[in-house]
Design an enzyme around this catalytic site. Structure first.
Site, PDB file in Angstrom:
ATOM      1  CG  ASP A  86      -9.394   7.953  -3.494  1.00 19.56           C
ATOM      2  OD1 ASP A  86      -8.373   8.667  -3.490  1.00 19.56           O
ATOM      3  OD2 ASP A  86      -9.450   6.836  -2.935  1.00 19.56           O
TER       4      ASP A  86
ATOM      5  CG  ASP B 184      -7.172   8.328  -0.158  1.00 16.29           C
ATOM      6  OD1 ASP B 184      -7.887   7.307  -0.274  1.00 16.29           O
ATOM      7  OD2 ASP B 184      -6.455   8.756  -1.072  1.00 16.29           O
TER       8      ASP B 184
ATOM      9  CG  ASP C 147      -6.273  12.104  -3.516  1.00 18.54           C
ATOM     10  OD1 ASP C 147      -5.807  12.935  -2.712  1.00 18.54           O
ATOM     11  OD2 ASP C 147      -5.599  11.193  -4.022  1.00 18.54           O
TER      12      ASP C 147
HETATM   13  N1  DCP Z   1      -4.757   6.046  -8.654  1.00 18.05           N
HETATM   14  C1  DCP Z   1      -4.278   6.422  -9.885  1.00 18.05           C
HETATM   15  N2  DCP Z   1      -3.313   7.368  -9.992  1.00 18.05           N
HETATM   16  C2  DCP Z   1      -2.806   7.951  -8.895  1.00 18.05           C
HETATM   17  C3  DCP Z   1      -3.282   7.595  -7.621  1.00 18.05           C
HETATM   18  C4  DCP Z   1      -4.271   6.619  -7.536  1.00 18.05           C
HETATM   19  O1  DCP Z   1      -4.709   5.890 -10.878  1.00 18.05           O
HETATM   20  N3  DCP Z   1      -1.833   8.869  -9.022  1.00 18.05           N
HETATM   21  C5  DCP Z   1      -5.835   5.049  -8.574  1.00 18.05           C
HETATM   22  C6  DCP Z   1      -5.428   3.715  -8.120  1.00 18.05           C
HETATM   23  C7  DCP Z   1      -6.148   3.482  -6.849  1.00 18.05           C
HETATM   24  C8  DCP Z   1      -7.195   4.558  -6.778  1.00 18.05           C
HETATM   25  O2  DCP Z   1      -6.809   5.539  -7.715  1.00 18.05           O
HETATM   26  O3  DCP Z   1      -6.743   2.238  -6.872  1.00 18.05           O
HETATM   27  C9  DCP Z   1      -7.311   5.164  -5.448  1.00 18.05           C
HETATM   28  O4  DCP Z   1      -6.031   5.365  -4.857  1.00 18.05           O
HETATM   29  P1  DCP Z   1      -5.779   5.083  -3.325  1.00 18.05           P
HETATM   30  O5  DCP Z   1      -4.307   5.170  -3.096  1.00 18.05           O
HETATM   31  O6  DCP Z   1      -6.639   5.956  -2.510  1.00 18.05           O
HETATM   32  O7  DCP Z   1      -6.187   3.544  -3.181  1.00 18.05           O
HETATM   33  P2  DCP Z   1      -7.468   2.899  -2.536  1.00 18.05           P
HETATM   34  O8  DCP Z   1      -8.577   3.878  -2.461  1.00 18.05           O
HETATM   35  O9  DCP Z   1      -7.703   1.669  -3.303  1.00 18.05           O
HETATM   36  O10 DCP Z   1      -6.960   2.503  -1.106  1.00 18.05           O
HETATM   37  P3  DCP Z   1      -7.332   3.147   0.304  1.00 18.05           P
HETATM   38  O11 DCP Z   1      -8.590   2.467   0.720  1.00 18.05           O
HETATM   39  O12 DCP Z   1      -6.196   2.827   1.208  1.00 18.05           O
HETATM   40  O13 DCP Z   1      -7.500   4.616   0.118  1.00 18.05           O
HETATM   41 MG    MG Z   2      -8.391   5.730  -1.436  1.00 19.19          MG
END
Ligand code: DCP
Ligand code: MG
Length: 374
Positions: free
Chosen positions: A206, A204, A298
C-alpha cells in the site's frame, strides 16, 4: 496450567487504540483460533460476530506474556462468552472443536479459495457456492462471467496468494518512487499498510502519494499509471477518482460509509524477480519458470491538507482503525475518517498535519505504527 492467585491478573484498556500492540504475540495459539472464527464470520456476512472475535483476539495480542490460567482473564475487556468458551476448549482439550470443524468444513474451504481470487468478495463467493462451485477448476468450467478484475485475479491466483516480502515491497517502492518523481517532481510517496507497521510480509503493498503544495496532486494518478503502464509494470489496474467533495453533501460527520473516497488505483504489478528468488526458481520445473511475479499494489493520492488523516487511516491495522473511529464517536463525539476529523460538539473540522496531532485531538496517547498491530 495453574489457577492459583500467584499469577498476575492482566489489565488492558478496552479500546485497541488505547493500547500498544507490537508484532510480538505471546498467545498465538489462542489468537489464531479466534482470528479464524473471525474470518469465518466475515466470510459468512456476520460482521458483528467477526468484530467480536477480532476484538477478543486483539486483547490477547496486547498481553505482555502468555496466559497461564483462566483467572488471569477475569478483568479483561472484550472477551465474550463465545470467545471464552473457545479459549477454555483449547486449554482443556488442546484444541477448539468449533475451530477444528470450521477449518475442515467444505463451505469455509470454498469461501477461502474463491475469495482468494482478486475481485471476489464474500457475496460473490457465496453465490457461486450455492451454484455448486467450490474450487477454481469448477469455476473455470462453470461458464460464469467474470469481470476484468476477477479474470486477472484468476490468471495470477498463485502469485497473489503468495505473501509479499518486505524486500519485494521495497523493490516496488523504488519503482513507484521513480514513476511519481518522473511525472511530478516534488511529489512524495510513503509505504503504508502492514509494512509501515513493521510486518515482514503482507497480502499487498500500500502506498500513499501526496505533494507538499495543495492542489498539485490533482491529476497525478493517471500520469503515474500511464508511466507504469508504458514501462510494462502493470498487469491490471483500475483507477477510481476522488469523490470526497461530492460526499460532503451527505453532511459533516455522517460519512456514507467507512470507505474513503480518495483517488485510488487497485493494481496488479508485474515485478521482475529478484536475484535470490530467480535462482531458487530455476531449479523448478521449467514450464513454471518466469522472470517476474504478480503482486497486488494499492496506490492512493491525498491532498496534503488531508495527508495526516490518510496516513493514519491507511496504516491500519483494520481493527485499530475501527477502534479509533469507535473511540472518536462514542468517547469524544467526533467523526474520524481518512479525510478529516469533525467535532460534533464544536461543529467544526479539527485540522492536523501529523498523526501525533490527530491522537492529541482524540485525547489519546500517541501510538506509533509498530504498536498498532491490533
Ligand atoms: N484501508 C482503508 N480503506 C480501504 C482499504 C484499506 O482504510 N478501503 C486501510 C485499512 C488497512 C490499510 O488501509 O489497515 C491497508 O489495508 P490492507 O488490507 O492492505 O491491510 P494491511 O496492509 O494491514 O494488511 P496486509 O499486510 O495483509 O496487506
Ligand atoms: Mg496491505
Amino acid at each position: 496450567l495453574g489457577s492459583g492467585p500467584e499469577v498476575a491478573v492482566f489489565s488492558v484498556p478496552s479500546y485497541a487504540c488505547q493500547r500498544r500492540t507490537t508484532l510480538e504475540n505471546h498467545n498465538t495459539v489462542l489468537t489464531d483460533a479466534l482470528s479464524l472464527l473471525a474470518e469465518n464470520a466475515e466470510l459468512s456476512d456476520e460482521d458483528g460476530r467477526g468484530v467480536a472475535f477480532r476484538r477478543a483476539a486483539a486483547v490477547l495480542k496486547a498481553l505482555p506474556s502468555a496466559v497461564m490460567s483462566i483467572s488471569q482473564l477475569s478483568g479483561l475487556p472484550c472477551l465474550g462468552e463465545h470467545s471464552l468458551r473457545v479459549i477454555k476448549d483449547i486449554w482443556e482439550n488442546g484444541a477448539s472443536s468449533e475451530v477444528e470443524s470450521t477449518k475442515v468444513s467444505e463451505r469455509f474451504k470454498a469461501l477461502k479459495v474463491l475469495t482468494g481470487i482478486f475481485g471476489v468478495g464474500a457475496k460473490t463467493a457465496d453465490r457461486w457456492i450455492r451454484e455448486g462451485i467450490h474450487d477454481l477448476h469448477q469455476l473455470q468450467n462453470s461458464g460464469q462471467t467474470l469481470n476484468r478484475a476477477q479474470q486477472a485475479g484468476l490468471q495470477h491466483y498463485d502469485d497473489i496468494n503468495q505473501p509479499v516480502t518486505k524486500a519485494e515491497a521495497c523493490a516496488i517502492e523504488e519503482i513507484v518512487e521513480k514513476a511519481v518523481s518522473s511525472v511530478l517532481p516534488g511529489a512524495q510517496i510513503i509505504l503504508t499498510g502492514g509494512f509501515r507497521r513493521g510486518k515482514q510480509t503482507g497480502h499487498d503493498v500500500d502506498f500513499l502519494i501526496t505533494h507538499p503544495e495543495e492542489g498539485r496532486e490533482v491529476g497525478l494518478m493517471p500520469k503515474v499509471v500511464s508511466w507504469l503502464e508504458a514501462q510494462g509494470f502493470l498487469l491490471y489496474q483500475k483507477t477510481t477518482r476522488n469523490s470526497y467533495l461530492e460526499s460532503k453533501a451527505d453532511g459533516p460527520g455522517r460519512p456514507p460509509s467507512n470507505m474513503d473516497r480518495f483517488e485510488r488505483c487497485l493494481s496488479i504489478f508485474k515485478l521482475p524477480k529478484m536475484e535470490k528468488q530467480g535462482a531458487k526458481d530455476s531449479q523448478n520445473v521449467t514450464e513454471n519458470y518466469r522472470r517476474w511475479r504478480a503482486v497486488r499494489v494499492d496506490l492512493v493520492v491525498s491532498p496534503i491538507s488531508q495527508f495526516a488523516f490518510a496516513l493514519l487511516g491507511w496504516t491500519g491495522s483494520k481493527l485499530f482503525e475501527r477502534e479509533l473511529r469507535r473511540w472518536a464517536r462514542y468517547e469524544k463525539g467526533m467523526s474520524l475518517s481518512s479525510h478529516a476529523l469533525y467535532d460534533n460538539n464544536q461543529r467544526k473540522y479539527l485540522r492536523a498535519s501529523s498523526e501525533e496531532e490527530i491522537f492529541a485531538h482524540l485525547g489519546l496517547e500517541f501510538i506509533p505504527p509498530s504498536e498498532r498491530n491490533a
